[in-house]
Design an enzyme around this catalytic site. Structure first.
Site, PDB file in Angstrom:
ATOM      1  N   ASN A 113      -1.601  49.745 139.738  1.00  0.00           N
ATOM      2  CA  ASN A 113      -1.695  50.962 138.923  1.00  0.00           C
ATOM      3  C   ASN A 113      -2.263  50.714 137.523  1.00  0.00           C
ATOM      4  OD1 ASN A 113      -0.476  53.674 137.850  1.00  0.00           O
ATOM      5  ND2 ASN A 113       0.507  52.074 136.620  1.00  0.00           N
ATOM      6  N   TYR A 177     -14.986  52.906 132.895  1.00  0.00           N
ATOM      7  CA  TYR A 177     -13.762  53.248 133.634  1.00  0.00           C
ATOM      8  C   TYR A 177     -14.116  53.808 135.016  1.00  0.00           C
ATOM      9  CZ  TYR A 177      -9.550  55.980 134.822  1.00  0.00           C
ATOM     10  OH  TYR A 177      -8.452  56.533 135.465  1.00  0.00           O
ATOM     11  N   LEU A 211      -6.312  64.832 136.019  1.00  0.00           N
ATOM     12  CA  LEU A 211      -5.764  64.512 134.690  1.00  0.00           C
ATOM     13  C   LEU A 211      -4.231  64.626 134.681  1.00  0.00           C
ATOM     14  CD1 LEU A 211      -6.396  63.832 131.738  1.00  0.00           C
ATOM     15  CD2 LEU A 211      -6.593  66.286 131.306  1.00  0.00           C
TER      16      LEU A 211
END
Ligand code: NDP
Length: 284
Positions: A113, A177, A211
């Site tokens: 994660n 990213y 998000l």
């Protein structure tokens, strides 16, 4: 409309046929969660703890991890251990897995994660940062998965990968990213098939999130987007259920799937020009 209806039908069918989540199956489960000092990882650690799992958590900050581990014990974890590690290092990913294997006697869940901090800005040629982020967000995942695989095979365990909508829908200001998340989906999507071909016991779940209201995400996007942010504890719970039910995929929220199909089928409908406003186009 047709796409939306098809997506609704697929969603309902998936819900009906989904394996049921058995919370008891997590009692005593041996779990390693990375990036667990804050955000979604911290919330996952707390959920596993409430289910009575044995958890090892990791991130870089020792003191913060210690507090999270104490809270896990308070919430009911059978064991809560922490190990500070930097996933940019060549050796730390292996060291963390070895620590978990030694102290838990094996692994049932490897939940990958963590992410390294990355600026929310136009890419201006910072190759070094992109290389570093690839190490943290991608290569360490590959390394830890490999190191755990034999144990997961023995325990009929699960590999859970936390990814992003940006792996499917690249947006401006997140090039390094987004590329690490694309790499994750490509690698673990492929591994999923290879393990199935080998009739492996190990399940692979790729969790694609929009998000989420973690502090680090909200700090970055404040003022740039009006996309709603979803609460971290609920999404952390969804990730855990996805791993426990051995589903190959979590997609939250579900509706961007239709946008992604639209983009694949009608690429010209999604081009960004210099006049495109930045406020409503950003997705996560
Ligand atoms: P946070 O920024 O809140 O947490 C990141 C975690 O990674 C922290 O525990 C941090 O701890 C750790 N970390 C950072 N750098 C390193 C490093 N070099 N080595 C080891 N650990 C490190 O992230 P979120 O909770 O927001 O995101 C969690 C996951 O969810 C990520 O995979 C992200 O891509 C995904 N996601 C998040 C979304 C969101 O909007 N929040 C949207 C879509 C996906 P420390 O600083 O102590 O090392």
């Amino acid at each position: 409309k047709i796409l939306l209806s098809a997506a609704c039908v697929a969603f309902l069918a998936a819900r009906w046929t989904a394996p049921r989540f058995d919370a008891e199956s997590l009692r005593g489960a041996r779990v390693l969660v990375t990036g667990a000092s804050t955000g979604i990882g911290e919330q996952m650690a707390y959920h596993y703890a409430r289910f009575g799992a044995q958890v090892v958590i990791t991130a870089r900050r020792d003191k913060v991890l210690q507090k999270v581990a104490e809270e896990c014990l308070r919430l009911g974890a059978q064991k809560a251990l922490y190990v500070a590690a930097d996933m940019a290092s060549e050796s730390d990913p292996d060291t963390v897995v070895d620590f978990a294997l030694e102290h838990l006697g094996g692994l049932d869940y490897l939940v990958l994660n963590h992410i390294g901090p990355s600026p929310f800005s136009m890419w201006e040629g910072d190759v070094e940062h992109t290389r570093w982020l690839m190490k943290v967000n991608f290569l360490s995942y590959v390394q830890m998965a490999w190191r755990s695989l034999a144990s997961l095979e023995q325990s009929k365990g699960s590999l859970v990968i936390v990814s992003s909508l940006l792996a499917k829908m690249p947006s401006p200001f997140v090039a390094p990213y987004a590329s690490t998340k694309h790499a994750l989906n490509g690698f673990f999507g492929s591994l999923y098939h290879e393990l199935a071909m080998k009739k492996s016991n190990v399940s692979v779940s790729i969790c694609t999130l929009g998000l989420i209201d973690t502090e680090s995400a909200m700090d970055k996007v404040r003022g740039y987007t009006d996309v709603p942010a979803y609460p971290a504890p609920e999404r952390a719970f969804d990730i855990i259920v996805t791993g426990a039910t051995r589903k190959p995929e979590l997609f939250y929220p579900w509706f961007p799937r239709a946008l992604i199909l639209n983009k694949e089928w009608f690429p010209s409908s999604q081009t960004t020009s210099s006049k495109t406003p930045t406020t409503t186009r950003l997705e996560f």
